[in-house]
Design an enzyme around this catalytic site. Structure first.
Site, mmCIF file in Angstrom:
data_model
loop_
_atom_site.group_PDB
_atom_site.id
_atom_site.type_symbol
_atom_site.label_atom_id
_atom_site.label_comp_id
_atom_site.label_asym_id
_atom_site.label_seq_id
_atom_site.Cartn_x
_atom_site.Cartn_y
_atom_site.Cartn_z
ATOM 1 N N LYS A 49 0.817 -1.208 0.000
ATOM 2 C CA LYS A 49 0.000 0.000 0.000
ATOM 3 C C LYS A 49 0.856 1.265 0.000
ATOM 4 O O LYS A 49 0.401 2.326 -0.405
ATOM 5 C CB LYS A 49 -0.855 0.062 1.289
ATOM 6 N N GLY A 50 2.075 1.143 0.510
ATOM 7 C CA GLY A 50 2.868 2.328 0.816
ATOM 8 C C GLY A 50 3.091 3.287 -0.342
ATOM 9 O O GLY A 50 3.287 4.479 -0.135
ATOM 10 N N GLU A 104 7.803 2.320 -6.075
ATOM 11 C CA GLU A 104 7.817 1.840 -4.681
ATOM 12 C C GLU A 104 7.910 3.018 -3.721
ATOM 13 O O GLU A 104 8.417 4.079 -4.079
ATOM 14 C CB GLU A 104 9.041 0.940 -4.459
ATOM 15 N N ASP A 105 7.478 2.806 -2.480
ATOM 16 C CA ASP A 105 7.703 3.839 -1.466
ATOM 17 C C ASP A 105 9.096 3.711 -0.866
ATOM 18 O O ASP A 105 9.768 4.701 -0.625
ATOM 19 C CB ASP A 105 6.624 3.814 -0.374
ATOM 20 N N ASP A 108 14.274 -1.504 0.850
ATOM 21 C CA ASP A 108 14.962 -1.691 2.123
ATOM 22 C C ASP A 108 15.960 -2.847 1.940
ATOM 23 O O ASP A 108 17.058 -2.634 1.430
ATOM 24 C CB ASP A 108 13.858 -2.032 3.136
ATOM 25 N N PHE A 157 13.858 4.224 11.446
ATOM 26 C CA PHE A 157 12.527 3.833 10.971
ATOM 27 C C PHE A 157 11.729 5.107 10.687
ATOM 28 O O PHE A 157 11.684 6.003 11.531
ATOM 29 C CB PHE A 157 11.819 2.979 12.026
ATOM 30 N N VAL A 158 11.124 5.186 9.519
ATOM 31 C CA VAL A 158 10.420 6.417 9.146
ATOM 32 C C VAL A 158 8.968 6.140 8.783
ATOM 33 O O VAL A 158 8.626 5.049 8.335
ATOM 34 C CB VAL A 158 11.128 7.140 7.961
ATOM 35 N N ASP A 164 4.118 3.470 6.805
ATOM 36 C CA ASP A 164 3.361 3.268 8.041
ATOM 37 C C ASP A 164 4.191 2.648 9.151
ATOM 38 O O ASP A 164 5.250 2.071 8.927
ATOM 39 C CB ASP A 164 2.192 2.309 7.776
ATOM 40 N N ARG A 170 0.406 6.828 7.635
ATOM 41 C CA ARG A 170 0.633 6.925 6.182
ATOM 42 C C ARG A 170 0.227 8.299 5.675
ATOM 43 O O ARG A 170 0.715 8.778 4.661
ATOM 44 C CB ARG A 170 -0.201 5.876 5.430
#
Ligand code: PRP
Length: 187
Positions: A49-50, A104-105, A108, A157-158, A164, A170
């Site tokens: 969803k990001g 993509e958001d 990683d 972590f963001v 989210d 979000r």
């Protein structure tokens, strides 16, 4: 155990994001325009969803002909492999012979993206490229080629701008660092 997770400092303001998304949009326009006439349609494959907020902003910066399609992927099970990854919602159209840009958001470990790229490549696209809002190369396990990126991030972590923590935050218009004990292991 009680979670003590709170919003930390703003890493990227809404203004900085907007300016950078415009730059990356221009970069993408230049790349596909340089592929020559006739201008071919680019299929933007958004990973839910990001990625939905980045896609919505990016698509409005593109001057090339585009269509959008969506993929939903389950998270990988075992750390360090993409063995547990599978498609929860597939594209609604075929991509054989198409110019495809995955949006993509965040990239990683690269496990999700490497799975997606392998899966899409097997469908025979003319080209397959990657655009991500955030790139956290420091956490990469699988090497993946990222062609367009808005920002690099480190270990922190963001959340926000589509990203989210347990489905929350979000909707923040900026990107913030998450603070707290669980934030260290969550992402
Ligand atoms: C995030 C993000 C990428 C993936 C990146 O999705 O959208 O798809 O993780 O991580 P990786 O490089 O380590 O594979 P997530 O599973 O958090 O789902 P969401 O997009 O619904 O938040």
């Amino acid at each position: 155990m009680m979670e003590r997770v709170t919003l930390g400092p703003v890493l990227f303001t809404a203004e900085a994001i907007s300016a950078r998304v415009k730059e990356v949009g221009a970069e993408i326009n230049r790349f596909y325009l340089a592929r020559g006439e006739p201008q071919r349609e680019v299929v933007l494959v958004n990973v839910l969803k990001g990625g939905f907020i980045f896609l919505a902003d990016l698509v409005r910066c593109l001057e090339i002909p585009v269509v959008v399609d969506f993929l939903a992927i389950s998270g990988y099970g075992d750390r360090g492999t993409s063995a547990g990854v599978r498609i929860l919602k597939d594209l609604s159209e075929g991509i054989r012979g198409k110019e495809v840009l995955v949006v993509e958001d965040i990239v990683d470990t690269g496990l999700t993206l490497s799975y997606i790229l392998r899966n899409l490549e097997a469908r025979g696209p003319e080209s397959l490229r990657v655009c991500t809002f955030l790139d956290r190369a420091v956490k990469r396990i699988v090497p993946v080629e990222v062609h367009h990126r808005c920002f690099e991030v480190g270990e922190e972590f963001v959340v926000g701008y589509g990203l989210d923590y347990r489905q929350k935050w979000r909707n923040l218009p900026h990107v913030r660092v998450l603070r707290g004990e669980r934030a260290q292991v969550a992402g």
